[in-house]
Design an enzyme around this catalytic site. Structure first.
Site, PDB file in Angstrom:
ATOM      1  N   LEU A 354     -10.401 -59.365 -30.554  1.00 46.22           N
ATOM      2  CA  LEU A 354      -8.980 -59.186 -30.240  1.00 46.22           C
ATOM      3  C   LEU A 354      -8.226 -58.520 -31.368  1.00 46.22           C
ATOM      4  O   LEU A 354      -7.201 -57.880 -31.146  1.00 46.22           O
ATOM      5  CB  LEU A 354      -8.340 -60.545 -29.936  1.00 46.22           C
ATOM      6  CG  LEU A 354      -8.942 -61.321 -28.762  1.00 46.22           C
ATOM      7  CD1 LEU A 354      -8.302 -62.689 -28.659  1.00 46.22           C
ATOM      8  CD2 LEU A 354      -8.774 -60.554 -27.468  1.00 46.22           C
ATOM      9  N   ARG A 356      -8.156 -57.804 -36.066  1.00 48.20           N
ATOM     10  CA  ARG A 356      -8.665 -58.039 -37.410  1.00 48.20           C
ATOM     11  C   ARG A 356      -7.484 -58.040 -38.357  1.00 48.20           C
ATOM     12  O   ARG A 356      -6.678 -57.123 -38.353  1.00 48.20           O
ATOM     13  CB  ARG A 356      -9.658 -56.944 -37.796  1.00 48.20           C
ATOM     14  CG  ARG A 356     -10.192 -57.081 -39.207  1.00 48.20           C
ATOM     15  CD  ARG A 356     -11.040 -55.875 -39.577  1.00 48.20           C
ATOM     16  NE  ARG A 356     -12.214 -55.768 -38.726  1.00 48.20           N
ATOM     17  CZ  ARG A 356     -13.008 -54.694 -38.705  1.00 48.20           C
ATOM     18  NH1 ARG A 356     -12.720 -53.648 -39.460  1.00 48.20           N
ATOM     19  NH2 ARG A 356     -14.070 -54.662 -37.927  1.00 48.20           N
ATOM     20  N   GLY A 358      -5.713 -59.893 -42.310  1.00 46.89           N
ATOM     21  CA  GLY A 358      -5.984 -60.118 -43.718  1.00 46.89           C
ATOM     22  C   GLY A 358      -6.939 -61.266 -43.962  1.00 46.89           C
ATOM     23  O   GLY A 358      -7.559 -61.339 -45.016  1.00 46.89           O
ATOM     24  N   GLU A 361     -11.447 -62.017 -38.549  1.00 43.86           N
ATOM     25  CA  GLU A 361     -11.440 -61.412 -37.229  1.00 43.86           C
ATOM     26  C   GLU A 361     -11.213 -62.471 -36.155  1.00 43.86           C
ATOM     27  O   GLU A 361     -11.617 -63.619 -36.307  1.00 43.86           O
ATOM     28  CB  GLU A 361     -12.763 -60.687 -36.974  1.00 43.86           C
ATOM     29  CG  GLU A 361     -13.000 -59.527 -37.943  1.00 43.86           C
ATOM     30  CD  GLU A 361     -14.360 -58.882 -37.741  1.00 43.86           C
ATOM     31  OE1 GLU A 361     -15.287 -59.619 -37.345  1.00 43.86           O
ATOM     32  OE2 GLU A 361     -14.488 -57.677 -37.971  1.00 43.86           O
ATOM     33  N   VAL A 362     -10.574 -62.051 -35.063  1.00 43.04           N
ATOM     34  CA  VAL A 362     -10.277 -62.954 -33.951  1.00 43.04           C
ATOM     35  C   VAL A 362     -11.020 -62.464 -32.714  1.00 43.04           C
ATOM     36  O   VAL A 362     -10.983 -61.278 -32.396  1.00 43.04           O
ATOM     37  CB  VAL A 362      -8.764 -63.018 -33.662  1.00 43.04           C
ATOM     38  CG1 VAL A 362      -8.479 -64.025 -32.558  1.00 43.04           C
ATOM     39  CG2 VAL A 362      -7.994 -63.380 -34.918  1.00 43.04           C
ATOM     40  N   LYS A 376     -10.984 -67.649 -34.506  1.00 38.00           N
ATOM     41  CA  LYS A 376     -10.754 -66.890 -35.731  1.00 38.00           C
ATOM     42  C   LYS A 376     -11.811 -67.265 -36.755  1.00 38.00           C
ATOM     43  O   LYS A 376     -11.993 -68.439 -37.082  1.00 38.00           O
ATOM     44  CB  LYS A 376      -9.358 -67.162 -36.282  1.00 38.00           C
ATOM     45  CG  LYS A 376      -8.976 -66.222 -37.422  1.00 38.00           C
ATOM     46  CD  LYS A 376      -7.483 -66.162 -37.616  1.00 38.00           C
ATOM     47  CE  LYS A 376      -7.101 -65.029 -38.559  1.00 38.00           C
ATOM     48  NZ  LYS A 376      -5.655 -64.843 -38.646  1.00 38.00           N
ATOM     49  N   ASP A 472       4.659 -66.605 -42.747  1.00 35.48           N
ATOM     50  CA  ASP A 472       4.189 -65.265 -42.366  1.00 35.48           C
ATOM     51  C   ASP A 472       4.633 -64.924 -40.946  1.00 35.48           C
ATOM     52  O   ASP A 472       3.833 -64.583 -40.088  1.00 35.48           O
ATOM     53  CB  ASP A 472       2.672 -65.157 -42.485  1.00 35.48           C
ATOM     54  CG  ASP A 472       2.209 -63.698 -42.477  1.00 35.48           C
ATOM     55  OD1 ASP A 472       3.013 -62.815 -42.850  1.00 35.48           O
ATOM     56  OD2 ASP A 472       1.064 -63.434 -42.098  1.00 35.48           O
TER      57      ASP A 472
END
Length: 682
Positions: A354, A356, A358, A361-362, A376, A472
């Site tokens: 889905l 990428r 910091g 990857e998801v 994740k 964030d």
């Protein structure tokens, strides 16, 4: 007597001229069974040319090309008092992709007030319009397009459709390419970019326009694909138009041919094309076959590689088996086995990736009971602090709010942590704002998303048992479900990303453009989250990133630019142009002003999230302030790189001590770090 004779002679001349004119209109009928003879009546430009075998080639395998072919006599409708215009045409075309690549862009049958379309653009404009003429009634153009590329800006339904275009590439009627099978009594799909010849019939009579398609050796179907009422005289006030074809390529290329063409003002008099006389469609040469010896060598090499990879996989599987420790027993119900997640994501297949960012990857996955999930994967080499971090992740999973992405659990391996959360089928907000594969959000949808995230953030600050700082907040971390409701996600990574160390409350963390000035001095609090939310409000409203180094200096910082628009009395000019003016001006001004208030560089001047929720839901009015109020519309120095930070991007590098940063591939913004902190941060 002489005067009467003159009048009779004049009347005879008028009737004779009208008869000639009517006859010339009735005589506009022709047929081309291939184009190897009598090419004098066809006017070509651009990449269009006649081939020796009788093909009319409109485009070749060259990028950014357009080609036109027009019959050099106009199709005249006659006077306003004459009968309504009518015509029928039958042509055979072929769209041939280059081997190994996707083809484009398409071909169109055209009626135009002029044969000169040299100012039109190729690519998605199909050689018909450019950005200024598209949508203009003065274009005087009607086209039937066979489009093989889906263009979101023209609301194309797919990349294999037929459309009717009236002075604009936004079709008044369109359908996926297909034809009606009289034998089977249903529509059958037809691939335009197959390289096979396709027959097209276009009939216009009594303002009704019918478009019919069929494969080459199929009789004309009894039912058209498209049927719509079109006032031809309204498009062409001069009651005449040139007829022909247009085709174009862009970065996607294909060979586009016309094999034969028949035209008549009267459908009953339309001459049928002789299929046996049509030229053959050439096929691009495929790469030469690989020699048998090379194939054998490749097979042997593949076997060796498979053995090595298999051995390495077994070694890695044994070495990095799932890690379970006694202190994790209380979290058993929230712990997932690596095997179940591996199977759920089909081995973390790249097709299911889905995004990428910091941290890692998801991937999208599916579990038997929970359904669709997002997994994740985070790399981590230090065990220090892992116990505390996992405890925090589990605690975060207990947070309950309708606009928080539910965190379902975790899995731990040596050197790797996997977090499992609910899958959001709508994707992230930044995909709608900055990527062409999603339609633009309407104003009401944007306001609703802002209200959802404000509610979630207010809960984190005031509704949980402890204060939770997200730290964030940005468009790529705001997820949407199928109904485009907003969910705040991607939190709980801080301690892990800092390799298990105890986080300092003064660490500067976040993403460029969302970071408050005080982060490098007094540290984080709920007001730093408010600043980031304010930047997010401006981002969603303006359709621009909070900090864009590619923009001119005066527009680089979104906060500063929006404030300048306000100062000039044109605040609504900052709104995303893709909204096309469809918004509520008063509501837009409220959101932009609230965004500026939240991004004040004076922390005490910012509202808390409870107040933000009241303002954005119109339960309270904003306090009085102006673009000249101290702290409003000031870009934060941290965006330029403070001495306490070491920011690395494609254009800026600073080698000083502090948290390092790297570009985030998820949204192309410079990411410094990302944390969640529990405690008294109000």
């Amino acid at each position: 007597m002489a005067q009467r004779l003159h009048l009779l002679l004049l009347l005879f001349l008028i009737c004779f001229v009208n008869l000639i004119s009517f006859s010339s209109q009735q005589d506009l009928s022709f047929i081309y069974n291939g184009f190897n003879q009598d090419q004098t009546n066809l006017n070509l430009d651009g990449s269009a040319k006649f081939l020796q075998d009788g093909l009319l080639q409109l485009t070749n395998a060259t990028t950014q090309q357009k080609g036109h072919a027009f019959f050099n006599r106009p199709f005249e409708f006659g006077s306003a008092s004459s009968q309504s215009p009518s015509f029928s045409t039958h042509f055979v075309c072929a769209l041939v992709p280059k081997p190994g690549v996707d083809g484009g862009h398409g071909i169109a049958f055209v009626l135009s007030s002029s044969m000169d379309l040299t100012q039109a653009d190729p690519t998605q404009y199909l050689g018909l319009f450019n950005i200024s003429t598209n949508g203009s009634p003065s274009s005087h153009l009607l086209a039937i397009e066979l489009d093989t590329v889906q263009s979101a800006e023209f609301d194309d339904r797919d990349k294999n459709h037929v459309g009717i275009d009236e002075n604009s590439l936004q079709s008044v009627e369109s359908a996926s390419a297909s034809y009606y099978s009289d034998k089977e009594g249903k529509n059958k799909s037809l691939k335009l970019l197959s390289g096979d010849p396709i027959q097209v019939w276009i009939d216009y009579e009594d303002t009704l326009l019918n478009v019919t398609l069929a494969p080459l050796k199929t009789q004309k179907p009894s039912k058209p694909l498209l049927s719509i009422t079109i006032n031809l005289t309204a498009i062409f006030p001069d009651r005449k138009a040139f007829i022909g074809f247009s085709a174009a390529t862009g970065s996607l290329i294909s060979y586009q041919y016309i094999l034969g063409w028949s035209f008549s003002r009267n459908r009953a008099l339309l001459q049928s094309l002789d299929i046996s006389k049509l030229p053959t469609v050439p096929r691009p040469k495929k790469p030469e076959k690989t020699s048998p010896l090379l194939i054998v060598l490749l097979i042997i090499l593949a076997i060796i590689v498979m053995v090595v990879v298999g051995g390495f996989y077994l070694y890695r599987r044994k070495k990095y088996a799932e890690v379970r420790e006694p202190w994790e027993k209380p979290y058993g119900p929230l712990r997932y086995s690596y095997k179940s997640l591996y199977k759920a994501t089909r081995g973390f297949n790249k097709d299911g990736r889905l995004g990428r960012g910091g941290f890692g990857e998801v991937y999208k996955g599916t579990l038997p009971i929970l359904g669709d999930i997002a997994v994740k994967r985070l790399s981590h080499d230090a065990e220090q602090g892992m116990k505390q971090f996992v405890a925090e992740v589990v605690t975060m999973g207990s947070l309950q709010h309708k606009n928080l992405v539910p965190l379902l659990g975790y899995c731990r391996r040596k050197g790797e942590l996997l977090l499992v959360s609910k899958y959001m089928e709508g994707g992230s907000v930044d995909q709608y704002l900055f990527h062409g594969d999603k339609p633009p959000l309407s104003w009401s949808q944007r306001v609703s998303i802002l209200r959802d995230i404000a509610s979630a953030l207010c809960y984190l600050h005031t509704g949980a048992s402890q204060v939770v700082l997200h730290r964030d907040i940005k468009a790529s971390n705001v997820m949407l479900n199928g109904n485009l409701q907003g969910f705040l996600g991607d939190f709980g990574m801080a301690r892990f990303d800092d390799h298990g160390s105890n986080l300092s409350a003064t660490a500067a963390v976040g993403t460029i453009g969302y970071m408050a000035l005080e982060l490098t001095s007094t540290g984080t609090s709920t007001r730093t989250d408010v600043y980031a939310f304010g930047a997010f409000m401006l981002e969603v409203t303006c359709g621009r990133r909070p900090f864009d180094p590619a923009m001119p200096v005066e527009k680089r910082h979104l906060v500063k630019w929006v404030c300048e628009c306000w100062r000039e009395g044109s605040l609504v000019n900052a709104v995303d142009t893709r909204l096309r003016g469809k918004f509520v001006p008063g509501e837009v001004e409220m959101v932009l002003k609230l965004g500026l208030l939240c991004t004040s560089i004076i922390p005490e001047a910012r509202p808390n999230m409870e107040q933000v929720v009241q303002y954005i839901n119109r339960h309270q009015r904003l306090p009085e302030f102006s673009p000249n109020t101290p702290g409003i519309g000031v870009s934060t120095p941290v965006l330029m790189g403070l001495p306490s930070l070491a920011i690395t991007s494609s254009s800026v590098t600073s080698s000083v001590s502090g948290p390092s940063a790297s570009p985030s591939s998820a949204n192309n913004s410079m990411f410094i770090s990302h944390t969640i902190i529990y405690g008294d941060g109000r």
